[in-house]
Design a protein around this motif. Structure first.
Motif, PDB file in Angstrom:
ATOM      1  N   ILE A  91      -0.953  -6.897   3.859  1.00 50.37           N
ATOM      2  CA  ILE A  91      -0.974  -5.669   3.506  1.00 50.37           C
ATOM      3  C   ILE A  91       0.166  -4.908   4.239  1.00 50.37           C
ATOM      4  CG2 ILE A  91      -2.423  -3.603   2.950  1.00 50.37           C
ATOM      5  CD1 ILE A  91      -4.933  -5.197   3.181  1.00 50.37           C
ATOM      6  N   LYS A 142      -3.276   6.047   4.532  1.00 50.77           N
ATOM      7  CA  LYS A 142      -2.978   4.390   4.705  1.00 50.77           C
ATOM      8  C   LYS A 142      -3.064   3.988   5.887  1.00 50.77           C
ATOM      9  CE  LYS A 142       1.195   5.474   3.018  1.00 50.77           C
ATOM     10  NZ  LYS A 142       1.087   6.968   3.080  1.00 50.77           N
ATOM     11  N   LEU A 146      -9.396   3.482  -4.127  1.00 53.34           N
ATOM     12  CA  LEU A 146      -8.032   2.405  -4.116  1.00 53.34           C
ATOM     13  C   LEU A 146      -7.872   1.886  -5.727  1.00 53.34           C
ATOM     14  CD1 LEU A 146      -8.245  -0.010  -1.428  1.00 53.34           C
ATOM     15  CD2 LEU A 146      -6.342   1.700  -1.694  1.00 53.34           C
ATOM     16  N   LEU A 193       0.933  -1.211  -0.186  1.00 52.95           N
ATOM     17  CA  LEU A 193      -0.261   0.109   0.130  1.00 52.95           C
ATOM     18  C   LEU A 193       0.876   1.244  -0.056  1.00 52.95           C
ATOM     19  CD1 LEU A 193      -2.839   1.347   0.087  1.00 52.95           C
ATOM     20  CD2 LEU A 193      -2.739   1.059   2.609  1.00 52.95           C
TER      21      LEU A 193
END
Length: 611
Positions: free
Chosen positions: A170, A40, A194, A32
């Motif tokens: 993630i 985030k 996203l 990410l």
């Protein structure tokens, strides 16, 4: 697997994301990315239930465990082993083998396991938290900057752990090389939603750039169409004969979707201020030694010379003396053993964690930059502030309200304001985002002088280091060569026996290699031909349609001026059909371009395997 549906979150009137959607499938490892402040870490908190969202839904299967690395340090047991074992289920509380295996992988020794967790440095306390997380055997890991405070050996271990982890991940990190090495997909929060691609950060940014280009072309085309409709309505709404047609155009205009201009993000882009020097050797170190405890020196008998234009990297475990050596070279510690001989023209600047702490919190950013040299004019100071992403009123902010990353940029600004031919940089990438790290790397690479840096970033080491000082085996050793040379010739003693030997590929003679290369190139050409033909057709047809659209618009304008209703209807219909075809062609062009990129990447990998 978790699924986010139409998730929205705002803070103080600012929308972080809106109608965000994500479905994580089995074994996906997602990086990410995004600039600081894009949301985030907030997204992680929403998934963990630590923050509430405004709208949408988060679906998590029953008994699906999500683990996260805690930055908050709080220990309740007297030993490291007991502290980590307490997270195990009750029937496994004394399964110390499981705990020991994880702790050894993170760089702890057998003796360390019986020590008080609070007796360790901050970096090792973070590792204890990481060990507690891994021991819970989660289905998914949410890792927010796990590389912070980890040294090279721990980073290499963590990299392999994430690769081997049998679950979903993630990962947020500003270390591009680390992210690309462990993830299967890359995603970012873009335009409050996203956007995700399969592949690394390079593929992500290339795909995003192509999408932005297509979006901008569509927006300009729509803007042009909107303007034409507005002009048509203005000319014809007052005429009785054309009022009905003008009203129909109003309805078309109202249905048109608003497309905002893409916001451009500020990026760090700078060069260090090089001071000319005739020196070929900036300084020599002869038989250096230093220690806070005379009986246990951190390093001794260290000898090396630094050529102008070269980059020397200091690497090794945390707490072994890397920053101490840099501070010793900077003259911030008393000399104990050996000599440092600097060329008279050597001018150095020092970026260190202690330097950042010395920023005057009551000063503004402008005050701090100006303090370097009172002769610097305000225009130049403002220019440096702008380069460090503090343009306009932002430069008047006080240091006390700045984040860690912003303070790092202020320190870099002070260094830029100082003419130098020797940079001393201690973990310069800490707190910087991915784009800023790239800019820093470019600035060091293009600097005409020399650099000595302490870093745990393998990306920086591979790109910049000409020579190394390695803290290992109880001391410090100078190594002439690149980081990959060091790994191949010496390597980390802690990793001996743990790295799987590379499979030896049968060597091909020159004739066979050429034959296979030709076959691969021919196969690539065959597979790529449909995509290339499609791109060529779309580009040619788009050029034709742009000319046609101009002609049709001119004809529509002429019909409007002459109040020829039937001609206006006919030309309006033709313009609409042309614009629809243009939009369809842009979509086809994007699909074909992405397909061609995937084909090129596949065959480039095959060609690389022949080398």
């Amino acid at each position: 697997m978790i699924q986010l549906t139409n998730l929205s979150k705002s803070f103080g009137g600012q929308t972080l994301f809106k109608n965000l959607n994500l479905k994580v499938t089995a074994h996906q490892k997602i990086g990410l990315i995004g600039r600081n402040g894009t949301g985030k870490s907030t997204l992680f908190k929403l998934i963990l239930g630590e923050e509430s969202y405004d709208e949408g839904e988060i679906s998590i299967p029953k008994n699906y465990r999500i683990g996260t690395l805690r930055q908050h340090l709080e220990f309740s047991k007297p030993t490291v082993e007991e502290e980590c074992a307490q997270v195990l289920p009750e029937d496994e509380q004394y399964n110390f083998y499981k705990i020991e295996k994880i702790l050894f992988g993170l760089g702890f020794t057998a003796e360390d396991l019986q020590k008080d967790p609070l007796s360790f440095s901050g970096g090792y306390q973070i590792r204890i938290n990481l060990a507690k997380l891994l021991a819970t055997e989660p289905n998914m890991l949410l890792l927010d900057e796990p590389t912070n405070y980890l040294d090279l050996l721990s980073l290499r271990w963590l990299k392999q752990f994430i690769r081997d982890f049998d679950g979903e991940v993630i990962l947020i990190t500003h270390d591009r090389e680390f992210m690309d090495a462990v993830t299967t997909h890359t995603m970012g929060i873009q335009r409050k939603g996203l956007f995700m691609v399969q592949g690394g950060t390079k593929k992500y940014y290339e795909t995003l750039a192509l999408q932005d280009e297509t979006y901008e072309k569509t927006r300009l085309n729509q803007e042009k169409k909107r303007k034409e409709l507005e002009e048509f309505i203005a000319r014809n709404k007052a005429r009785a004969s054309t009022a009905a047609l003008a009203q129909s155009k109003v309805k078309i205009l109202e249905k048109m979707e608003e497309m905002d201009e893409l916001e451009s993000e500020s990026s760090l882009s700078f060069r260090f201020n090089y001071k000319e020097t005739p020196a070929k050797i900036l300084f020599r170190a002869e038989d250096l030694g230093f220690g806070y405890d005379p009986e246990h020196p951190l390093f001794e008998h260290l000898t090396f010379a630094l050529e102008n234009g070269k980059t020397l990297a200091i690497i090794g475990k945390n707490g072994k003396g890397k920053s101490t050596l840099l501070n010793y070279i900077a003259g911030e510690l008393p000399q104990q053993q050996g000599t440092l001989s600097f060329h008279p023209a050597t001018a150095m600047v020092h970026f260190g964690q202690t330097n950042i702490e010395r920023l005057n919190t009551k000063h503004t950013i402008i005050d701090e930059i100006t303090s370097v040299d009172k002769k610097i004019g305000m225009a130049e100071v403002r220019a440096i502030c702008g380069t460090m992403m503090f343009s306009g009123e932002l430069a008047d902010k006080k240091i006390e309200v700045l984040s860690g990353g912003e303070r790092s940029r202020v320190m870099l600004g002070k260094i830029i304001a100082t003419p130098a031919n020797l940079l001393l940089l201690d973990e310069p990438t800490n707190h910087l985002d991915m784009q800023s790290i790239d800019s820093l790397c470019d600035a060091i690479d293009s600097f005409e002088g020399s650099t000595i840096m302490v870093t745990h970033s393998e990306m920086l080491l591979r790109r910049l280091a000409d020579a190394l000082i390695i803290f290992h085996k109880g001391g410090a050793e100078y190594f002439e060569g690149s980081y990959d040379d060091f790994l191949e010739k010496i390597g980390w003693e802690e990793e001996e026996g743990t790295v799987k030997p590379k499979k030896q590929k049968p060597k091909l003679d020159k004739k066979e290699r050429k034959k296979r290369r030709t076959a691969i190139i021919e196969e690539k050409a065959r597979e790529a031909k449909p995509s290339r033909d499609e791109i060529k057709f779309c580009e040619k047809r788009l050029e034709e349609l742009e000319v046609l659209e101009e002609e049709q618009n001119s004809a529509l304008e002429a019909a409007s001026n002459s109040a020829d209703n039937s001609a206006m209807i006919e030309h309006s219909k033709a313009v609409a059909e042309t614009q629809t075809e243009i939009e369809n062609l842009f979509e086809r062009l994007e699909v074909a371009t992405e397909a061609l990129e995937e084909i090129n990447a596949k065959y480039d990998e095959k060609l690389a395997e022949l080398e």
